[in-house]
Design an enzyme around this catalytic site. Sequence first.
Site, PDB file in Angstrom:
ATOM      1  N   THR A 145       0.825  -1.207   0.000  1.00  0.00           N
ATOM      2  CA  THR A 145       0.000   0.000   0.000  1.00  0.00           C
ATOM      3  C   THR A 145       0.861   1.259   0.000  1.00  0.00           C
ATOM      4  O   THR A 145       1.754   1.407   0.843  1.00  0.00           O
ATOM      5  CB  THR A 145      -0.902   0.009   1.246  1.00  0.00           C
ATOM      6  OG1 THR A 145      -1.702  -1.175   1.244  1.00  0.00           O
ATOM      7  CG2 THR A 145      -1.791   1.234   1.273  1.00  0.00           C
ATOM      8  N   GLU A 146       0.604   2.140  -0.957  1.00  0.00           N
ATOM      9  CA  GLU A 146       1.310   3.422  -1.073  1.00  0.00           C
ATOM     10  C   GLU A 146       2.831   3.248  -1.124  1.00  0.00           C
ATOM     11  O   GLU A 146       3.584   4.132  -0.709  1.00  0.00           O
ATOM     12  CB  GLU A 146       0.939   4.349   0.091  1.00  0.00           C
ATOM     13  CG  GLU A 146      -0.555   4.609   0.220  1.00  0.00           C
ATOM     14  CD  GLU A 146      -1.123   5.415  -0.946  1.00  0.00           C
ATOM     15  OE1 GLU A 146      -0.337   6.141  -1.581  1.00  0.00           O
ATOM     16  OE2 GLU A 146      -2.336   5.332  -1.207  1.00  0.00           O
TER      17      GLU A 146
END
Length: 500
Positions: A145-146
């Site tokens: 994530t990210e």
Amino acid sequence: MKAICFYFQIHQPFRLKRYRFFDIGNDHYYDDEFTNEDILSRIAHRSYIPAAESLLRMIEESKGKFRCAISLTGVVIEQLEIYVPEFLDLLKKLADTGCVEFLAETYSHSLASLIDPEEFEAQVKAHDQLIYEKFGQHPKVLRNTELIYCDEMAPMIHSMGYKGVITEGAKHILGWKSPNYVYQAASCPKLKLLLKNDKLSDDIARNFSNTSWEAYPLTADKYIDWIASTPADEQVVNLFMNLETFGDFQPRETGIFQFLEALPRFAAERGVEFITPSDAISKLKPVAELSVLHPISWADEAHDTSAWLGNKLQNEAFNKLYSVAERVRLCTDRRLKQDWNHLQSSDHFFYMSTKHFNDGAAHAMFSPYETPYQAFTNYMNVLADFLVRVDEQYPKSIDNEELNALLSTINNQNSEIEMLNKELQSMRNNLEHLNEEHATRAAVAQGKKLDENLQVEEAPAKKATVKKGCKKNVEKAPKAEKKPRASKKAKNDAADEPKA
């Protein structure tokens, strides 16, 4: 030969409806269906669909020389199946070309890697299975994530079977080093790292339509010249960005799609090729180890996790959510687990960011709330109702120690059951083997007995034949002819005859 590694991210969260304090305990449905459908449909038709069509044309016109990677979360796939299934069909066509690699990531676009390794692993495995079901690929490279990554995560990621990770080429991590190489994790040298070239990625994602930018306008031939002119020993230029860049962040009117589709032609002229993350990891040797002591991401100038966990509001919500992680994993309520996935999306914590609220443009672009305090209040109301439902499954009277003991017992029982099943299967295999041996021996013994009986039966038969033959010979021998006795009359007549 210099190479470009393109990666495009696709994600949209399940946004929450306005949930009041008085709804707690009474309303267990949290999603804002109207907003979710409106935003996803708009972005899909402005960006996702035309961008995917451009990628297909680039692959076809270059005869497969253009290659790239795509990652999309499990929660956005759930929404696409409902609202924009035609885009999923386009992604399947891209997968069928063999020129597009799908990456692994957390199912919910969550921050679980920062607090709960077990939940992180479970989500990645669930996402991996979903990607295989939809596109026929088991991902080999992970995109957390990210782009969140640190040394602590590397051994776990490698143990899950992934060969590489893509993350941010943060300046405070690289120092004087260039992001245009393959690196290896300091805590797990077998895990390879691909680092985003922040400047060249932002030249497309942020600066393309910026008329005050010194390099405006950006053309495909100019851009490829920049890449081709990087030092000869630099192996790969990693261009990582959201797919919304094409058509949403940079509108169609700017010429962004024409720019994208022109890249393969100019790259071929300058001897620059396109590769996927798996290609880069398998073909290129790492030049050095890279240590990342604290989590980094591709958000903000700081490239850390403060966009989601930078204030007390965010941390309060984050810790409250994951305080029930063990209980949720124990339950079998499908709806509860689905809400658990939706509530973990990092977007909910991003909306609570006060530093992003100060940057009005950035906050207004992504948040459905007027202020981060509204975002916090609404989320905590929803979370309060969710916790009530979790408590109904596993009451608060069960403290963490009891729960851990229960989990240990369950895990031990599962291990014992698994071991017993293996032993049972082994015994069954042995029994089948013994039965086969017994059957074989019985068949051999029966064959021997049949042979012996046959021999015994054949021997008397020959003797009987000889005896029978002798008897026949005796019967066939000619008998001695017996002279017929003369009758008295014949004797008298013979006596009466005159002698000569």
